[in-house]
Design an enzyme around this catalytic site. Sequence first.
Site, PDB file in Angstrom:
ATOM      1  N   LYS A 181      38.638  45.022  50.025  1.00 13.20           N
ATOM      2  CA  LYS A 181      37.446  44.183  50.158  1.00 13.20           C
ATOM      3  C   LYS A 181      37.695  43.032  51.145  1.00 13.20           C
ATOM      4  O   LYS A 181      38.834  42.767  51.531  1.00 13.20           O
ATOM      5  CB  LYS A 181      37.043  43.620  48.791  1.00 13.20           C
ATOM      6  CG  LYS A 181      36.661  44.695  47.780  1.00 13.20           C
ATOM      7  CD  LYS A 181      35.391  45.400  48.198  1.00 13.20           C
ATOM      8  CE  LYS A 181      34.864  46.380  47.175  1.00 13.20           C
ATOM      9  NZ  LYS A 181      35.751  47.470  46.819  1.00 13.20           N
TER      10      LYS A 181
HETATM   11  C1  LIG Z   1      29.350  48.947  45.293  1.00 17.51           C
HETATM   12  C2  LIG Z   1      30.543  48.872  44.395  1.00 17.51           C
HETATM   13  N1  LIG Z   1      30.359  48.608  43.081  1.00 17.51           N
HETATM   14  C3  LIG Z   1      31.397  48.530  42.241  1.00 17.51           C
HETATM   15  C4  LIG Z   1      32.694  48.721  42.664  1.00 17.51           C
HETATM   16  C5  LIG Z   1      33.802  48.689  41.660  1.00 17.51           C
HETATM   17  O1  LIG Z   1      34.766  47.713  41.903  1.00 17.51           O
HETATM   18  P1  LIG Z   1      36.253  47.882  41.310  1.00 17.51           P
HETATM   19  O2  LIG Z   1      36.921  48.933  42.102  1.00 17.51           O
HETATM   20  O3  LIG Z   1      36.840  46.521  41.490  1.00 17.51           O
HETATM   21  O4  LIG Z   1      36.118  48.245  39.880  1.00 17.51           O
HETATM   22  C6  LIG Z   1      32.936  48.993  44.005  1.00 17.51           C
HETATM   23  C7  LIG Z   1      34.310  49.199  44.497  1.00 17.51           C
HETATM   24  O5  LIG Z   1      34.593  49.509  45.595  1.00 17.51           O
HETATM   25  C8  LIG Z   1      31.835  49.094  44.899  1.00 17.51           C
HETATM   26  O6  LIG Z   1      32.006  49.390  46.191  1.00 17.51           O
END
Ligand SMILES: Cc1ncc(COP(=O)(O)O)c(C=O)c1O
Length: 380
Positions: A181
């Site tokens: 990110k």
């Molecule tokens: C649009 C979106 N929502 C939720 C997530 C979930 O995040 P995490 O991987 O920190 O659980 C991501 C992860 O890339 C994402 O791109």
Amino acid sequence: MRIPLSAPDITETDIQAVAGVLRTPHLSLGPKVREFERAISNYIGTADAIAVHSGTSALHLCIRSLGISAGDEVIMPSFAFIAVANAVRYESAIPVFVDIDPQTLNLDPDKVEAVITLRTKAILIVHTFGCPAEMSALLEIARRHRLYVIEDACEAIGAEYDGRKVGALGDVGVFAFYPNKQITTGEGGAVVTNNSEIAAKIRKLRNQGRDETAEWIQHSELGYNYRISDINCALGIEQLNRIDTILDRREAIAREYNQRLCQHPNLKLPPLTLSRRKISWFVYVVRLGDRFTQYHRDWIVNEMKARGIGTGRYFAPIHLQPIYRSCAVPKSALPIAEFCASRSLALPFFNRIRQEQIEEVCRVSIELIQVAEKRCDNRK
Ligand SMILES: Cc1ncc(COP(=O)(O)O)c(C=O)c1O
């Protein structure tokens, strides 16, 4: 990979900040968590922020705290990361997929109202790849139908719509801080909201259902351990301190790619500017032209890999994932999501990518697309 798809940008100051926490007894629920939360809410412009251990847990806590439960429907794009739909299914609610706008790759507001039913509780808006969704139209639909708005800004920290940061425009917003990110905490996420009741509920659910003021072993809700450590938050504070520089750098890389690839007729490039919006560049995704198929895209991915260049197939539509095929049949066709997904190619994109690496990625991509074009011609 010689040139990876993504890479975190960790400075000596970041390392010192993390080491500093390790010299204290406060590794969890300590001052760095609060400091990170305050920094996030100040930056986004919300009354509160609650830090958790991932974007997925942030999404799940939004669904739980809004009381979305078995049989309730939540409208969302299928062209998104799977956690978006999973968070809804954790509460036995139903994801209802709607097609996307081909330019922004976000929910198409014109297709939302057709799927609203008496069971619809919320619209889950994803700001795909850091590009803000069409918020004014979506907020208006939600207001008219009395639906909650959950903004998934996991890919879009710092993006703006009409001068306001995304995440702050709906009832709740979520962010994620995985190492690919714009800013990272290693693993981590956050919920932002202006609603103090929702914030208190999320704070409680994050920490095993404990009341903040009650005794440690008193649990008044079925909660989770979704806590994030002070070690992660110390990194997040440092990263957030330099987010403006990071976002400028990422925009400059996107411009450089666009400039080098714009002559190619069979490539659709992401827009650098869009009215009412400031983009926060998460990934750089190009789309192969109409004459190509998924087969050509996958061949290019494999050839790039053989040359040590990392790429991504962002995104495979959720409704076509094996786990969703049987349980979340779309109410309407999703041709744009399917078309874009089969031809999308994410190119290496990270703060420290060097000029010669960008040049190599562009040169190899164009070479391979030309070979793929010949294959298309030969098939005619
Ligand atoms: C649009 C979106 N929502 C939720 C997530 C979930 O995040 P995490 O991987 O920190 O659980 C991501 C992860 O890339 C994402 O791109």
